[in-house]
Design a protein around this motif. Structure first.
Motif, PDB file in Angstrom:
ATOM      1  N   GLU A  42      64.049  68.470   6.124  1.00 38.48           N
ATOM      2  CA  GLU A  42      65.398  68.026   6.518  1.00 38.48           C
ATOM      3  C   GLU A  42      65.581  68.198   8.023  1.00 38.48           C
ATOM      4  N   LYS A  43      64.586  68.827   8.661  1.00 36.17           N
ATOM      5  CA  LYS A  43      64.674  68.996  10.109  1.00 36.17           C
ATOM      6  C   LYS A  43      64.337  67.704  10.858  1.00 36.17           C
ATOM      7  N   LEU A  44      63.499  66.852  10.285  1.00 36.21           N
ATOM      8  CA  LEU A  44      63.128  65.611  10.982  1.00 36.21           C
ATOM      9  C   LEU A  44      64.376  64.787  11.296  1.00 36.21           C
ATOM     10  N   VAL A  45      64.546  64.419  12.547  1.00 41.95           N
ATOM     11  CA  VAL A  45      65.735  63.646  12.925  1.00 41.95           C
ATOM     12  C   VAL A  45      65.774  62.330  12.130  1.00 41.95           C
TER      13      VAL A  45
ATOM     14  N   THR B 285      59.102  68.083  14.463  1.00 40.13           N
ATOM     15  CA  THR B 285      60.201  67.596  15.286  1.00 40.13           C
ATOM     16  C   THR B 285      60.449  68.575  16.426  1.00 40.13           C
ATOM     17  N   SER B 286      61.072  68.085  17.464  1.00 43.89           N
ATOM     18  CA  SER B 286      61.436  68.920  18.608  1.00 43.89           C
ATOM     19  C   SER B 286      60.201  69.611  19.176  1.00 43.89           C
TER      20      SER B 286
ATOM     21  N   TRP C 238      65.850  65.173  20.422  1.00 39.18           N
ATOM     22  CA  TRP C 238      66.144  64.054  19.523  1.00 39.18           C
ATOM     23  C   TRP C 238      64.873  63.215  19.345  1.00 39.18           C
ATOM     24  N   ARG C 239      63.888  63.813  18.707  1.00 39.65           N
ATOM     25  CA  ARG C 239      62.658  63.055  18.448  1.00 39.65           C
ATOM     26  C   ARG C 239      61.813  63.739  17.376  1.00 39.65           C
ATOM     27  N   ASP C 240      61.083  62.896  16.660  1.00 40.87           N
ATOM     28  CA  ASP C 240      60.062  63.387  15.743  1.00 40.87           C
ATOM     29  C   ASP C 240      58.723  63.013  16.343  1.00 40.87           C
TER      30      ASP C 240
END
Ligand SMILES: O=C(O)CCC(=O)C(=O)O
Ligand SMILES: [Fe+2]
Length: 339
Positions: free
Chosen positions: A2-5, A114-115, A126-128
């Motif tokens: 759920e962390k992936l933007v 991510t991040s 703001w990126r995967d």
């Protein structure tokens, strides 16, 4: 997961932990005009009478900007499109399929994450990112179980072709600086890393970044940035946008190339801003030295100018770069010689 933007951006405004502190956020600069002053170099001409001119263009661009774009570079339009489409599909996959590749272990060389350092950073990017080693071809890790053959085929060919292009550019750089034939010896490009950045549409591009300002830690980098703008370079204390050109690669000088050229070539500070209307996917190929290789200014460039940097092992540099999260103001300090 759920962390992936890319798995939640659609139904949320910008969460507070993606808001950069005022001195680090892009503000109005997230939409600076794109600039056509970054040189565009036609590599095809290097095969003909124009070789000396191309060598000069590459040398000038590497000295003045640390950035240039190349066209007619030997990587076909079809292969560039196929590779980009493959990664569009990758980031479009349902969350449960992406979950198989997700890992928060920074020591894992192949992973989707991510991040930078999600659990320990004050604010997130703001990126995967999907990355894995890709040199030589048979080391292209199978990161996509449902389509392994196709992935290996496309990414394998892409990695070889982009590598050849970067090696050709290094050769033109070497000639331009009149360096010895072994100046860019094999161990300096031993590792090759593929890094695919995905920046989903962002509700507040002025408050956050896809990638904060940094220089690449490796030798030389090629970016296929697609059609959506977002890459910015710092030039004379101003951010300028790198115009997306069809079928071009953006090439940039990494920290190690700056050091080996004794500061003649500049490793330019750059960052990625986000867009409120478009997702952006970029394919980045890093040529990276072996961690044991010794990096130092080339002898030919220290005759008339004292060496600016001491000799060190690339692995030592990477440890410090990671500790400083790539902060371009401090990462070179321990390697500078105080003349
Ligand atoms: O995505 C971009 O435009 C830039 C990527 C970049 O600078 C990097 O991955 O180091
Ligand atoms: Fe970069």
């Amino acid at each position: 997961m759920e962390k992936l933007v890319s798995s939640w951006y659609n139904d949320k405004s910008l969460p507070h932990d993606y808001v950069f502190p005022p001195d680090k956020r892009p503000g109005k600069d997230h939409e600076v005009a794109r600039c056509n002053s970054i040189p565009v170099i036609d590599l095809e001409k290097a095969d003909y009478d124009g070789r000396n001119h191309i060598i000069q263009q590459i040398r000038d661009a590497s000295q003045d900007f640390g950035f240039f774009q190349v066209i007619n570079h030997g990587v076909s339009e079809r292969l560039m499109d196929d590779t980009m489409n493959l990664f569009f599909e990758f980031f479009d996959m349902p969350n449960e399929d992406k979950a198989e590749h997700f890992s928060e272990d920074p020591h894992k060389k192949s992973r989707l994450y991510t991040s930078n350092n999600y659990d320990n950073e004050e604010f997130h990017l703001w990126r995967d990112n999907l990355r894995h080693p890709c040199n030589p071809v048979d080391k292209c890790r199978n990161l996509w179980p449902t389509k392994p053959e196709r992935y290996r085929e496309i990414v394998g060919e892409y990695s070889v072709k982009v590598r050849n292009m970067l090696l050709q550019i290094l050769e033109l750089m070497r000639e331009g600086l009149a360096l010895q034939s072994n100046a860019f010896r094999e161990e300096l490009t031993k590792e090759q890393m593929l890094s695919v950045n995905h920046y989903p549409p962002c509700p507040e591009p002025s408050l956050t970044l896809g990638l904060p300002k940094h220089c690449d830690p490796n030798l030389i980098t090629a970016v296929q940035q697609g059609d959506i703008p977002g890459l910015q370079v710092l030039k004379d204390a101003k951010w300028i946008g790198v115009e997306p050109l069809p079928n071009a690669f953006v090439v940039n000088v990494g920290h190690q190339l700056q050091i080996i050229t004794n500061g003649k070539f500049k490793s330019a500070v750059h960052r990625a801003v986000t867009s409120s209307s478009h997702a952006r996917t970029t394919i980045v190929t890093f040529l990276v030295p072996d961690s044991h290789s010794i990096i130092e200014p080339a002898k030919a460039l220290t005759d008339n100018k004292p060496p600016l940097y001491r000799a060190f092992k690339f692995g030592e540099f990477m440890s410090f770069y990671t500790e400083k999260v790539g902060d371009p103001e401090t990462v070179l300090e321990p390697f500078k010689l105080k003349n």
